[in-house]
Design a protein around this motif. Structure first.
Motif, PDB file in Angstrom:
ATOM      1  N   LYS A   1      27.312   7.365  -4.902  1.00  0.00           N
ATOM      2  CA  LYS A   1      27.195   6.992  -6.305  1.00  0.00           C
ATOM      3  C   LYS A   1      26.043   7.750  -6.996  1.00  0.00           C
ATOM      4  O   LYS A   1      26.164   8.198  -8.124  1.00  0.00           O
ATOM      5  CB  LYS A   1      26.904   5.489  -6.354  1.00  0.00           C
ATOM      6  CG  LYS A   1      27.210   4.796  -7.634  1.00  0.00           C
ATOM      7  CD  LYS A   1      26.942   3.309  -7.403  1.00  0.00           C
ATOM      8  CE  LYS A   1      27.530   2.447  -8.458  1.00  0.00           C
ATOM      9  NZ  LYS A   1      27.447   1.029  -8.111  1.00  0.00           N
ATOM     10  N   MET A   2      24.934   7.901  -6.254  1.00  0.00           N
ATOM     11  CA  MET A   2      23.700   8.416  -6.855  1.00  0.00           C
ATOM     12  C   MET A   2      23.610   9.949  -6.868  1.00  0.00           C
ATOM     13  O   MET A   2      22.780  10.504  -7.573  1.00  0.00           O
ATOM     14  CB  MET A   2      22.476   7.882  -6.108  1.00  0.00           C
ATOM     15  CG  MET A   2      22.364   6.368  -6.075  1.00  0.00           C
ATOM     16  SD  MET A   2      22.087   5.669  -7.696  1.00  0.00           S
ATOM     17  CE  MET A   2      20.399   6.144  -7.977  1.00  0.00           C
ATOM     18  N   HIS A   3      24.403  10.610  -6.022  1.00  0.00           N
ATOM     19  CA  HIS A   3      24.220  12.056  -5.887  1.00  0.00           C
ATOM     20  C   HIS A   3      25.509  12.809  -6.201  1.00  0.00           C
ATOM     21  O   HIS A   3      26.605  12.294  -5.972  1.00  0.00           O
ATOM     22  CB  HIS A   3      23.724  12.398  -4.481  1.00  0.00           C
ATOM     23  CG  HIS A   3      22.444  11.702  -4.143  1.00  0.00           C
ATOM     24  ND1 HIS A   3      21.217  12.178  -4.533  1.00  0.00           N
ATOM     25  CD2 HIS A   3      22.208  10.542  -3.487  1.00  0.00           C
ATOM     26  CE1 HIS A   3      20.273  11.333  -4.119  1.00  0.00           C
ATOM     27  NE2 HIS A   3      20.852  10.333  -3.485  1.00  0.00           N
ATOM     28  N   ASN A   4      25.320  14.048  -6.697  1.00  0.00           N
ATOM     29  CA  ASN A   4      26.510  14.825  -7.051  1.00  0.00           C
ATOM     30  C   ASN A   4      27.182  15.415  -5.813  1.00  0.00           C
ATOM     31  O   ASN A   4      26.615  15.391  -4.717  1.00  0.00           O
ATOM     32  CB  ASN A   4      26.168  15.903  -8.084  1.00  0.00           C
ATOM     33  CG  ASN A   4      25.151  16.890  -7.518  1.00  0.00           C
ATOM     34  OD1 ASN A   4      25.173  17.192  -6.317  1.00  0.00           O
ATOM     35  ND2 ASN A   4      24.265  17.373  -8.364  1.00  0.00           N
ATOM     36  N   ASP A   5      28.380  15.970  -6.025  1.00  0.00           N
ATOM     37  CA  ASP A   5      29.181  16.466  -4.905  1.00  0.00           C
ATOM     38  C   ASP A   5      28.451  17.525  -4.094  1.00  0.00           C
ATOM     39  O   ASP A   5      28.522  17.542  -2.867  1.00  0.00           O
ATOM     40  CB  ASP A   5      30.503  17.052  -5.426  1.00  0.00           C
ATOM     41  CG  ASP A   5      31.460  15.953  -5.850  1.00  0.00           C
ATOM     42  OD1 ASP A   5      31.072  14.767  -5.757  1.00  0.00           O
ATOM     43  OD2 ASP A   5      32.581  16.275  -6.275  1.00  0.00           O
ATOM     44  N   SER A   6      27.756  18.395  -4.789  1.00  0.00           N
ATOM     45  CA  SER A   6      27.086  19.496  -4.092  1.00  0.00           C
ATOM     46  C   SER A   6      26.008  18.948  -3.153  1.00  0.00           C
ATOM     47  O   SER A   6      25.881  19.388  -2.003  1.00  0.00           O
ATOM     48  CB  SER A   6      26.502  20.435  -5.150  1.00  0.00           C
ATOM     49  OG  SER A   6      25.455  21.156  -4.619  1.00  0.00           O
ATOM     50  N   ALA A   7      25.234  17.968  -3.647  1.00  0.00           N
ATOM     51  CA  ALA A   7      24.163  17.386  -2.820  1.00  0.00           C
ATOM     52  C   ALA A   7      24.755  16.649  -1.616  1.00  0.00           C
ATOM     53  O   ALA A   7      24.260  16.781  -0.489  1.00  0.00           O
ATOM     54  CB  ALA A   7      23.320  16.431  -3.665  1.00  0.00           C
ATOM     55  N   VAL A   8      25.841  15.907  -1.859  1.00  0.00           N
ATOM     56  CA  VAL A   8      26.466  15.152  -0.760  1.00  0.00           C
ATOM     57  C   VAL A   8      27.045  16.120   0.266  1.00  0.00           C
ATOM     58  O   VAL A   8      26.887  15.949   1.481  1.00  0.00           O
ATOM     59  CB  VAL A   8      27.568  14.201  -1.292  1.00  0.00           C
ATOM     60  CG1 VAL A   8      28.330  13.550  -0.143  1.00  0.00           C
ATOM     61  CG2 VAL A   8      26.953  13.126  -2.183  1.00  0.00           C
ATOM     62  N   SER A   9      27.689  17.173  -0.232  1.00  0.00           N
ATOM     63  CA  SER A   9      28.314  18.150   0.662  1.00  0.00           C
ATOM     64  C   SER A   9      27.263  18.799   1.565  1.00  0.00           C
ATOM     65  O   SER A   9      27.442  18.911   2.778  1.00  0.00           O
ATOM     66  CB  SER A   9      29.024  19.205  -0.185  1.00  0.00           C
ATOM     67  OG  SER A   9      29.423  20.262   0.626  1.00  0.00           O
ATOM     68  N   SER A  10      26.157  19.195   0.953  1.00  0.00           N
ATOM     69  CA  SER A  10      25.096  19.847   1.722  1.00  0.00           C
ATOM     70  C   SER A  10      24.479  18.862   2.736  1.00  0.00           C
ATOM     71  O   SER A  10      24.215  19.215   3.887  1.00  0.00           O
ATOM     72  CB  SER A  10      24.057  20.363   0.720  1.00  0.00           C
ATOM     73  OG  SER A  10      22.862  20.586   1.321  1.00  0.00           O
ATOM     74  N   PHE A  11      24.308  17.610   2.304  1.00  0.00           N
ATOM     75  CA  PHE A  11      23.766  16.571   3.186  1.00  0.00           C
ATOM     76  C   PHE A  11      24.676  16.375   4.398  1.00  0.00           C
ATOM     77  O   PHE A  11      24.227  16.359   5.547  1.00  0.00           O
ATOM     78  CB  PHE A  11      23.643  15.268   2.378  1.00  0.00           C
ATOM     79  CG  PHE A  11      23.311  14.051   3.188  1.00  0.00           C
ATOM     80  CD1 PHE A  11      22.007  13.795   3.587  1.00  0.00           C
ATOM     81  CD2 PHE A  11      24.305  13.141   3.546  1.00  0.00           C
ATOM     82  CE1 PHE A  11      21.703  12.662   4.338  1.00  0.00           C
ATOM     83  CE2 PHE A  11      24.008  12.014   4.288  1.00  0.00           C
ATOM     84  CZ  PHE A  11      22.703  11.777   4.684  1.00  0.00           C
ATOM     85  N   MET A  12      25.979  16.273   4.134  1.00  0.00           N
ATOM     86  CA  MET A  12      26.939  16.035   5.222  1.00  0.00           C
ATOM     87  C   MET A  12      26.965  17.232   6.171  1.00  0.00           C
ATOM     88  O   MET A  12      27.007  17.068   7.394  1.00  0.00           O
ATOM     89  CB  MET A  12      28.352  15.793   4.664  1.00  0.00           C
ATOM     90  CG  MET A  12      28.510  14.562   3.810  1.00  0.00           C
ATOM     91  SD  MET A  12      28.205  13.025   4.674  1.00  0.00           S
ATOM     92  CE  MET A  12      29.718  12.785   5.569  1.00  0.00           C
ATOM     93  N   HIS A  13      26.938  18.431   5.600  1.00  0.00           N
ATOM     94  CA  HIS A  13      26.997  19.636   6.428  1.00  0.00           C
ATOM     95  C   HIS A  13      25.770  19.722   7.341  1.00  0.00           C
ATOM     96  O   HIS A  13      25.893  19.910   8.557  1.00  0.00           O
ATOM     97  CB  HIS A  13      27.099  20.878   5.538  1.00  0.00           C
ATOM     98  CG  HIS A  13      26.963  22.156   6.313  1.00  0.00           C
ATOM     99  ND1 HIS A  13      28.002  22.655   7.075  1.00  0.00           N
ATOM    100  CD2 HIS A  13      25.916  22.996   6.487  1.00  0.00           C
ATOM    101  CE1 HIS A  13      27.588  23.757   7.682  1.00  0.00           C
ATOM    102  NE2 HIS A  13      26.327  23.989   7.345  1.00  0.00           N
ATOM    103  N   ASN A  14      24.584  19.575   6.733  1.00  0.00           N
ATOM    104  CA  ASN A  14      23.349  19.700   7.527  1.00  0.00           C
ATOM    105  C   ASN A  14      23.256  18.611   8.596  1.00  0.00           C
ATOM    106  O   ASN A  14      22.807  18.857   9.714  1.00  0.00           O
ATOM    107  CB  ASN A  14      22.118  19.636   6.620  1.00  0.00           C
ATOM    108  CG  ASN A  14      22.002  20.879   5.761  1.00  0.00           C
ATOM    109  OD1 ASN A  14      22.585  21.914   6.094  1.00  0.00           O
ATOM    110  ND2 ASN A  14      21.288  20.783   4.662  1.00  0.00           N
ATOM    111  N   LEU A  15      23.707  17.423   8.222  1.00  0.00           N
ATOM    112  CA  LEU A  15      23.640  16.313   9.172  1.00  0.00           C
ATOM    113  C   LEU A  15      24.603  16.555  10.348  1.00  0.00           C
ATOM    114  O   LEU A  15      24.278  16.252  11.500  1.00  0.00           O
ATOM    115  CB  LEU A  15      24.010  15.014   8.442  1.00  0.00           C
ATOM    116  CG  LEU A  15      23.467  13.722   9.037  1.00  0.00           C
ATOM    117  CD1 LEU A  15      21.966  13.782   9.224  1.00  0.00           C
ATOM    118  CD2 LEU A  15      23.843  12.545   8.154  1.00  0.00           C
ATOM    119  N   ALA A  16      25.754  17.129  10.030  1.00  0.00           N
ATOM    120  CA  ALA A  16      26.731  17.436  11.090  1.00  0.00           C
ATOM    121  C   ALA A  16      26.128  18.439  12.073  1.00  0.00           C
ATOM    122  O   ALA A  16      26.279  18.290  13.294  1.00  0.00           O
ATOM    123  CB  ALA A  16      28.018  17.983  10.481  1.00  0.00           C
ATOM    124  N   VAL A  17      25.424  19.433  11.543  1.00  0.00           N
ATOM    125  CA  VAL A  17      24.785  20.440  12.408  1.00  0.00           C
ATOM    126  C   VAL A  17      23.753  19.753  13.308  1.00  0.00           C
ATOM    127  O   VAL A  17      23.705  19.980  14.521  1.00  0.00           O
ATOM    128  CB  VAL A  17      24.126  21.563  11.560  1.00  0.00           C
ATOM    129  CG1 VAL A  17      23.328  22.519  12.442  1.00  0.00           C
ATOM    130  CG2 VAL A  17      25.187  22.320  10.774  1.00  0.00           C
TER     131      VAL A  17
END
Lengths: 216, 513
Positions: free
Chosen positions: B182-198
């Protein structure tokens, strides 16, 4: 009636017998049946001889797992608070309210400076943390007093609430651990331990085990 | 001794029985530089990517140089070589041995504690009981719940999660993830998910994202972001009221397409969070969760140690249940010993995660788990499990009283739950039931099986679950009818759907548990 004896085992059994025979039956606030003697004073003259014995006895049972002696001692010697416990004696003794090391910076220097002092007192009860209506997890030992007489360090602990079967052996061992540390630091021998329990009690569900112990 | 080597030993000290990969050690010792290198690797510019990779390789070489020196000095051993040739290291220390190292007036003592004899060792030798993650059975928590709502910054949340890996050997449940969406845009969420997956792949830890659909307002548009990271170490639990299950069509379609297991928590059955790890389901008791919510901590421990029991192997061909209660009490005693050891080494094992979480309540709601594998095939009577559970509850309560009487008020609780597959346990003996049409749910046979599983699920206070598996054809509409029927008719707190293969028209359900 004060109870007095040479060894820890002897005193423990006498106290349990006293509570069984003279205590008043009541239901505690959790609805658990208990037998209580109020203001019970108990003195072990030479705790050094067998302070570990009641713990060893309790650890022999298959019906429960009694805490290890090392962990019981850690509770008074560890200065850092561990979140694994709701409270712990060590931080209160060595870092009371985040401000006072009552042993290293007070009791030991005081007894070295004034061997006759009656002020060597360690407070464990902390009104700031403990005087909350619904907080049931508060220390049993309220304070510990160190008194140097005839070149021996004698200790009295005031205990608010004392389960004499499961709690007293551990509590007394904790007091002894602290006593030994202070005695070694000031270069004296250990003397007697007196516990003054405002509510000395046993629970009805412990009575069978206590009778078995008293018969042994 | 050089500073880097001192830092390596300080890191390994936290978990003296465990082995660590070179990558884990690089991140522990050179975390800042490694993070900077990773940022370069994930950038869009090719030149930056190459620079990042070279920087990370440089850090690996540096750490390997020091690790090899420590091996030469016989302080470390190479415990194994991993799949891609990566070396794993552990301390060259026997049980009960101590190592004292001093540098610049700093002194570290590394000890490998002696594990006392446990009353389950006979069962372990027979392969009936297994410690989950044996090497870190004492030194790490199984699972922690992190409250995403208490982080406004995604970088802080990511850093907190990665730091928490130190103290966890299975999974971190990320509660309130709908707020992040809700609080963050798609780009921020995408980057968060990617980095966390790594990071999850690097450390071999799982994260389970818990999303309350009632509070979420843009989950559907973010579904591709959730399902994009190609890692099995992510899982998702959607919290929903059964009456709202019919609104999950897009989620079901997206998860089917991505072949990601879908977990649906029935909010009418429980308000406490459920999350999924490699060992099985984790949860909190309703009462604990009610209190935990008022504390609003950033993170709380959920599970301390787990023992898994192969019930099928235990019962064996002779169907002998005679000492089942004793077995569970012995398992409880073993868990009590594990907790004693954990308390002793608390600051070394979980000190960093506790400090980061900065809450005195961190351990206030944690439990130990006894998990059952191949339960149904064992034909163990439910009544026996119920009475054994009562016995271990009595044991736990009496231990709590004893510890409290000794001036050591500490929590000791045990939860029962199903186990996911363990290494050397007996092969799956689940009775499979295919649901190829929603009408099958109305048949007496299916109803009976589901009712039995419902009863079993109610015994599992550590997380009951109904699992379904596709192997045939169901249209999306039919699938949604099945989901709605199961959610509204049965009292399963968690329903799991595995989308093994194919697209929705091929979907068919086979239940297993």
């Amino acid at each position: 009636m004060p109870i007095r004896g040479k060894t820890t085992i002897e005193v423990w059994k006498q106290a349990l017998m006293f509570i069984l025979e003279n205590g008043e039956h009541f239901l505690d606030s959790n609805g658990r049946g208990a037998i209580e003697a109020t203001n019970l004073q108990v003195t072990i003259e030479t705790p050094e001889a067998d302070i570990e014995e009641p713990i060893k006895l309790l650890r022999r049972s298959d019906e429960w797992v009694y805490p290890a002696q090392e962990e019981i001692a850690d509770i008074v010697t560890h200065k850092r608070l561990s979140p694994a416990y709701a409270y712990s004696y060590g931080p209160r003794i060595f870092n009371f309210n985040g401000a006072v090391d009552q042993i290293e910076n007070y009791v030991i220097p005081l007894l070295k400076y004034d061997t006759k002092s009656r002020r060597a007192m360690v407070m464990i009860w902390n009104p700031i943390e403990d005087c909350r209506m619904h907080n049931k997890l508060v220390p049993g030992i309220i304070c510990i007093h160190f008194l140097l007489r005839r070149n021996k360090l004698n200790v009295t602990s005031i205990v608010r609430s004392n389960d004499f079967f499961f709690g007293w052996p551990a509590n007394t061992f904790q007091v002894f651990t602290l006593m030994k540390h202070v005695a070694e630091s000031i270069g004296t021998a250990t003397g007697s331990i007196t516990t003054f329990s405002m509510s000395a009690h046993i629970f009805s569900d412990e009575v069978a085990h206590i009778n078995k112990l008293l018969r042994s | 001794m050089r500073e880097t080597e001192f830092q390596i030993l300080t890191f390994l000290r936290k978990d003296p029985k465990n082995e660590f990969s070179t990558t884990q050690i690089v991140w522990a010792v050179e975390g800042k530089d490694a993070e900077a290198a990773r940022k370069l690797i994930t950038s869009d510019e090719k030149k930056q990517k190459v620079h990042g990779k070279s920087k990370l390789a440089q850090l690996h070489r540096k750490i390997l140089y020091h690790l090899n020196r420590l091996v030469t000095e016989k302080l470390l051993v190479i415990s194994r070589i991993g799949e891609k040739g990566e070396k794993y290291f552990s301390l060259a220390l026997g049980e009960g041995e101590e190592l004292h190292i001093e540098k610049n007036h700093r002194r570290i003592i590394i000890t490998r504690p002696v594990t006392p004899a446990l009353p389950i060792e006979g069962y372990e030798q027979k392969g009936i009981i297994q410690k989950f993650e044996e090497k870190s059975w004492v030194e790490k928590l199984n699972s922690v719940l992190v409250n995403a709502e208490s982080f406004t910054d995604l970088t802080n949340l990511a850093n907190f999660l990665v730091k928490s890996f130190d103290g966890v050997n299975d999974v971190i449940g990320l509660y309130g993830f709908e707020r992040v969406l809700k609080m963050h845009n798609d780009s921020a969420v995408s980057s968060f998910m990617h980095n966390l997956a790594v990071s999850c792949e690097d450390y071999g830890r799982s994260i389970c994202f818990i999303i309350d659909l009632e509070k979420a307002d843009r989950v559907e548009s973010t579904l591709p972001l959730l399902t994009k990271p190609a890692t099995d170490l992510f899982s998702f639990v959607f919290e929903v009221h059964p009456r709202e299950v019919n609104k999950m069509g897009r989620i079901v379609a997206e998860f089917t397409k991505a072949r990601i297991p879908l977990n649906i928590k029935n909010k009418d059955q429980t308000s406490a969070p459920f999350f999924v790890g490699r060992a099985g389901i984790y949860n909190f008791s309703e009462e604990d969760w009610r209190i935990a919510q008022t504390h609003k901590s950033q993170a709380i421990a959920c599970a301390q140690s787990t023992l898994c029991l192969d019930v099928y192997k235990y019962v064996g061909a002779g169907k002998d249940f005679s000492d089942f209660r004793k077995l569970l009490v012995n398992a409880s005693k073993a868990l009590l010993v594990a907790n004693q050891l954990q308390r002793k080494g608390y600051h070394d094992y979980f000190g960093s995660i506790w400090k980061t979480a900065s809450t005195p309540d961190f351990m206030l709601f944690s439990r130990n788990y006894i998990r059952f594998w191949n339960f149904e095939a064992s034909e163990l009577p439910l009544e026996l499990v119920r009475s054994a559970k009562e016995e271990i509850d009595r044991f736990s309560a009496s231990e709590y009283i004893i510890y409290q009487a000794c001036g050591m008020p500490t929590r000791f609780e045990i939860a029962l739950a199903p186990a996911f597959k363990m290494g050397s346990f007996s092969p799956e003996q689940f009775q499979r039931m295919e649901i190829t049409r929603p009408e099958e749910l109305l048949s007496e046979k299916t109803k009976n099986i589901l009712r039995q599983r419902e009863e079993l699920s109610s015994l599992f206070n550590g997380g009951g679950i109904a699992s379904f598996y596709n192997s045939g054809a169901l249209s999306l509409q039919e699938f949604m009818r099945v989901l709605e029927t199961v959610a509204t008719t049965y009292r399963f707190p968690l329903i799991n759907f595995e989308f093994k293969r194919g697209s929705m028209p091929e979907l068919k359900l086979t239940e297993f548990m």
